[in-house]
Design a protein around this motif. Structure first.
Motif, PDB file in Angstrom:
ATOM      1  N   PRO A  53      -1.085  14.778   4.300  1.00  9.30           N
ATOM      2  CA  PRO A  53      -1.893  14.126   3.265  1.00  9.30           C
ATOM      3  C   PRO A  53      -1.685  14.802   1.909  1.00  9.30           C
ATOM      4  O   PRO A  53      -1.522  16.024   1.839  1.00  9.30           O
ATOM      5  N   ASP A  54      -1.674  14.002   0.856  1.00  7.14           N
ATOM      6  CA  ASP A  54      -1.520  14.489  -0.523  1.00  7.14           C
ATOM      7  C   ASP A  54      -0.186  15.185  -0.783  1.00  7.14           C
ATOM      8  O   ASP A  54      -0.063  15.905  -1.758  1.00  7.14           O
ATOM      9  N   GLN A  96       2.757  13.565  -1.268  1.00  8.97           N
ATOM     10  CA  GLN A  96       3.721  12.542  -1.683  1.00  8.97           C
ATOM     11  C   GLN A  96       4.850  13.145  -2.504  1.00  8.97           C
ATOM     12  O   GLN A  96       6.016  12.806  -2.329  1.00  8.97           O
ATOM     13  N   PRO A 141       3.432   5.345   6.176  1.00  8.46           N
ATOM     14  CA  PRO A 141       2.016   5.531   6.513  1.00  8.46           C
ATOM     15  C   PRO A 141       1.800   6.734   7.448  1.00  8.46           C
ATOM     16  O   PRO A 141       0.845   7.486   7.288  1.00  8.46           O
ATOM     17  N   LYS A 158       0.828  -1.201   0.000  1.00 12.24           N
ATOM     18  CA  LYS A 158       0.000   0.000   0.000  1.00 12.24           C
ATOM     19  C   LYS A 158       0.870   1.263   0.000  1.00 12.24           C
ATOM     20  O   LYS A 158       0.555   2.230  -0.696  1.00 12.24           O
ATOM     21  N   SER A 159       1.969   1.248   0.772  1.00 13.85           N
ATOM     22  CA  SER A 159       2.851   2.422   0.778  1.00 13.85           C
ATOM     23  C   SER A 159       3.379   2.710  -0.622  1.00 13.85           C
ATOM     24  O   SER A 159       3.450   3.861  -1.042  1.00 13.85           O
ATOM     25  N   GLU A 198       1.999   1.972  -3.478  1.00 10.94           N
ATOM     26  CA  GLU A 198       0.914   2.523  -4.294  1.00 10.94           C
ATOM     27  C   GLU A 198       0.663   3.980  -3.912  1.00 10.94           C
ATOM     28  O   GLU A 198       0.527   4.842  -4.777  1.00 10.94           O
ATOM     29  N   ASP A 199       0.657   4.236  -2.602  1.00 12.60           N
ATOM     30  CA  ASP A 199       0.385   5.598  -2.123  1.00 12.60           C
ATOM     31  C   ASP A 199       1.410   6.600  -2.641  1.00 12.60           C
ATOM     32  O   ASP A 199       1.088   7.755  -2.875  1.00 12.60           O
ATOM     33  N   LEU A 233       2.031  10.138   5.574  1.00  5.77           N
ATOM     34  CA  LEU A 233       0.824  10.492   4.823  1.00  5.77           C
ATOM     35  C   LEU A 233      -0.314  10.954   5.728  1.00  5.77           C
ATOM     36  O   LEU A 233      -1.169  11.729   5.304  1.00  5.77           O
TER      37      LEU A 233
END
Ligand SMILES: [Zn+2]
Length: 699
Positions: free
Chosen positions: A364-365, A367, A357, A93-94, A96-97, A360
């Motif tokens: 948030p947003d 990256q 995780p 998941k990381s 992908e994030d 983020l």
């Protein structure tokens, strides 16, 4: 600006690339060090190759075998499969994030990998590429287990590090056999191991020494990074020895030959084969043939790794591939050095890290901000330090003030003057011509840095392109010119829009989320063809007059001091907790009898009144309901608590302590306390959830 010769082929033949990123070990989440060292550079490289229309297989997966996972499973009282299932999901998941575009993210517990690794071993076995030998290996008599790899800790024979593991010293990077360690100790029981005979299969690295010298020391002297070349040379110069590729362990891929019962492949034998199985799994899914990606001479194989993996990717895995005979060898292994955090080594056990995780959750947003800060400061040739101040400065001074500011002005003015329609230009001025020529040169400049694995340099050139746009607007001042010369304003905005469009495409490998947003603002989807890397150099117009763009949206936001302080506070808390954990516990006091213990009369009580003792910094005068009576106790807790705070507290009281006078007040008993890691006193009290009456005895 410096002009480099083009590294790209000018014809339309696309080249095939197999790009691998180190398989993350599945016993914890990943942090910024992993991202900076391996995954962001690998992703920039893969995205760039796709943009130049090359054929790319970008593969990775979870490394799920080996001793540390079995140790973690034992500690947590779960199965090794439980451990890897949990972290595989978190790690995947990381990735992908953070926009890491693996074509396939597999795992080494997958059946296709077990088959591929087994077949690989069998092939070498049949070819007689292994030495089969009964040797004495370290054995823990109490645990009834052979000790390999991380099951044994001892002194590194090369650098003297007293906490080297059985297969590798993390301090100097040396890879060795467990029996090489000085003063070995079992990681399970702490006992000194004995030696016990067992059969294993060894890969005779010494046999491949000449090939390695020829291939790396002669063949890659110029194009491999000096840090990688230097490490490899020092190992080869020291002389290579046979390495066991099997282990006495029950977690892993069973050794598929007679006599291999109860043994598995060494995790470092099976893990790199994971790149091959991940490619096979992907090809099957996509209906492609996997073999050209691993067996065709024209394929370029590149391994992205951290410096601790150099020996496995430059010596052991290539020796395996060579011995098998049908595989290509890596063209390059651009290993990075380590990233430190605020001056200290990143450490999972000390929680000195920024976990993806958590990042983020806090940002948030953002990256792309982390991707950019890590790339701009990547540990490419030496260890480097990540600081939150630098992160903030990269965001505020570069992404916001240069890149974001330029795009925002272009989009806002185009909407304001022309309702978002790209205007028709008139004749170019000399500045326009020079600016557009400079833009056309950027793809080659950035490509040259990327092809040489200089991602820091590449990211700075990307920022220079934004700088060029920013300067062009500031010098040409369309907001002033519009008052006297509408035609000239149109030309200025037309030129600025071309730069914005070039940035949207060229930023994709570095800032993929921003690039997507910018392409959507500029309505790239309405263009005839998706712009490629080459278009920026070859096309005279990227956004034609009449093309409709969208409304302005902020690409980046300023990061405030308080957000940075919150991160620094978090690290400070980790540091304090570590210091406390490292504080050696007091040695045990002299033994007492049960009778001695029963002499202590301990009761549950409640503090019903409290006031500060005048002129005493540490003392509170308390009235305590002990269930027997209400009595006065003077307690040295005033530096940790105010009087108001402690009223109503449930406490444990030693009631039969001989009374003594403190500053003239008689104290009749003692309240039991301990200390938190920060040095704050803590009450030893009955469980707040349980209804326990005052006066009850503690025994
Ligand atoms: Zn060492």
């Amino acid at each position: 600006m410096t002009y480099f010769c083009s590294f790209r082929k000018r014809d339309n033949m696309s080249k095939r690339y197999t790009i691998t990123a180190a398989l993350p070990y599945t016993n914890g989440p990943i942090h910024i060090g992993h991202l900076a060292g391996v995954y962001v550079p690998a992703d920039i490289y893969a995205r760039y190759q796709r943009l130049t229309r090359n054929d790319v297989a970008f593969v990775c997966g979870s490394d799920e075998h080996g001793v540390p996972i079995t140790i973690k499973a034992k500690k947590e009282g779960v199965s090794p499969q439980d451990v890897v299932d949990k972290y595989h999901a978190i790690i995947k998941k990381s990735f992908e994030d953070f926009g890491i575009t693996f074509d396939n993210y597999s795992r080494t517990s997958a059946q296709i990998h077990h088959e591929t690794a087994s077949e690989f071993f069998l092939e070498l076995y049949k070819k007689g590429e292994f030495i089969e030998e009964v040797t004495e290996q370290l054995y823990d008599e109490e645990a009834k287990q052979f000790l390999a790899d991380r099951f044994v800790i001892g002194t590194c024979p090369k650098c003297g590090n007293e906490e080297a593991y059985g297969d590798q010293c993390e301090k100097c990077g040396t890879s060795h056999n467990a029996t090489d360690l000085i003063n070995p100790k079992s990681a399970i029981t702490g006992n000194a191991p004995t030696l016990k005979e067992t059969k294993h299969w060894f890969l005779p690295l010494d046999k491949h020494e000449d090939f390695l010298k020829e291939w790396i020391l002669k063949g890659h002297k110029k194009d491999w990074k000096p840090n990688v070349y230097g490490q490899v040379k020092s190992w080869i110069d020291d002389g290579l020895r046979p390495r066991a590729v099997t282990r006495d362990l029950d977690w892993g891929i069973p050794v598929p030959v007679e006599g291999g019962e109860g043994k598995v492949l060494y995790v470092w034998f099976d893990a790199p084969i994971g790149y091959i199985s991940a490619t096979k799994e992907w090809a099957e899914r996509e209906g492609k043939d996997w073999e050209p990606y691993w067996k065709n001479e024209n394929t370029k194989l590149v391994h992205f790794i951290g410096k601790d993996n150099i020996v496995f990717h430059c010596i052991i895995f290539p020796s395996m591939l060579k011995a098998e005979g049908s595989y290509i060898l890596p063209d390059n292994v651009p290993a990075n050095e380590f990233l430190n955090l605020e001056g200290n080594k990143l450490s999972t056990s000390k929680n000195w890290a920024v976990w993806l995780p958590e990042y983020l959750e806090d940002f948030p947003d953002k990256q792309d901000v982390l991707r950019y800060a890590l790339t701009a400061n990547a540990p490419e040739t030496k260890d480097n330090d990540f600081t939150w101040k630098d992160f903030q400065a990269r965001n505020n001074n570069e992404l916001v003030a240069i890149f974001g500011n330029f795009i925002n002005r272009v989009v806002v003015l185009t909407n304001k003057y022309y309702n978002g329609i790209v205007p028709e230009p008139s004749d170019y001025s000399q500045v326009d011509e020079e600016t557009l020529a400079a833009v056309k040169a950027y793809p080659d400049v950035i490509a040259s840095s990327i092809e040489r694995y200089r991602f820091r340099e590449a990211s700075q050139e990307l920022m220079n392109l934004a700088r060029l746009g920013n300067k062009y607007l500031a010098d040409e001042e369309p907001w002033k010119v519009i008052k006297e010369d509408e035609a000239r304003t149109k030309t200025i905005m037309f030129v600025a829009l071309q730069i914005a469009s070039a940035l949207a495409t060229i930023s994709e490998p570095f800032l993929p989320f921003t690039s997507e947003k910018l392409k959507s603002i500029l309505s790239h989807s309405a263009l005839d063809t998706e712009s490629s890397w080459e278009d920026i150099s070859t096309k005279d117009v990227l956004l034609s007059a009449g093309h409709q763009i969208g409304k302005a949206e902020l690409l980046f936001n300023k990061i405030e001091d308080k957000d940075i302080q919150a991160q620094l506070d978090k690290l400070e808390a980790s540091k304090k907790a570590n210091e406390a954990a490292n504080k050696a516990a007091e040695p045990q006091k002299e033994e007492i009898t049960f009778d001695d213990f029963t002499k202590l009369d301990l009761r549950v009580g409640t503090i019903i009144e409290a006031e500060k003792m005048p002129k005493a910094k540490k003392l509170l005068v308390l009235k305590v309901d002990t269930g027997i009576d209400t009595r006065t106790i003077v307690s040295g807790i005033a530096e940790s608590f105010t009087a108001e705070e402690v009223i109503g507290k449930r406490v444990t009281v030693l009631v039969n302590l001989a009374p003594r006078k403190l500053r003239g007040v008689e104290s009749e008993g003692m309240i039991l306390m301990t200390e938190s890691p920060e040095g704050k006193l803590v009450f030893v009290n009955p469980d707040a959830n349980q209804d326990v009456a005052n006066g009850l005895q503690i025994s």
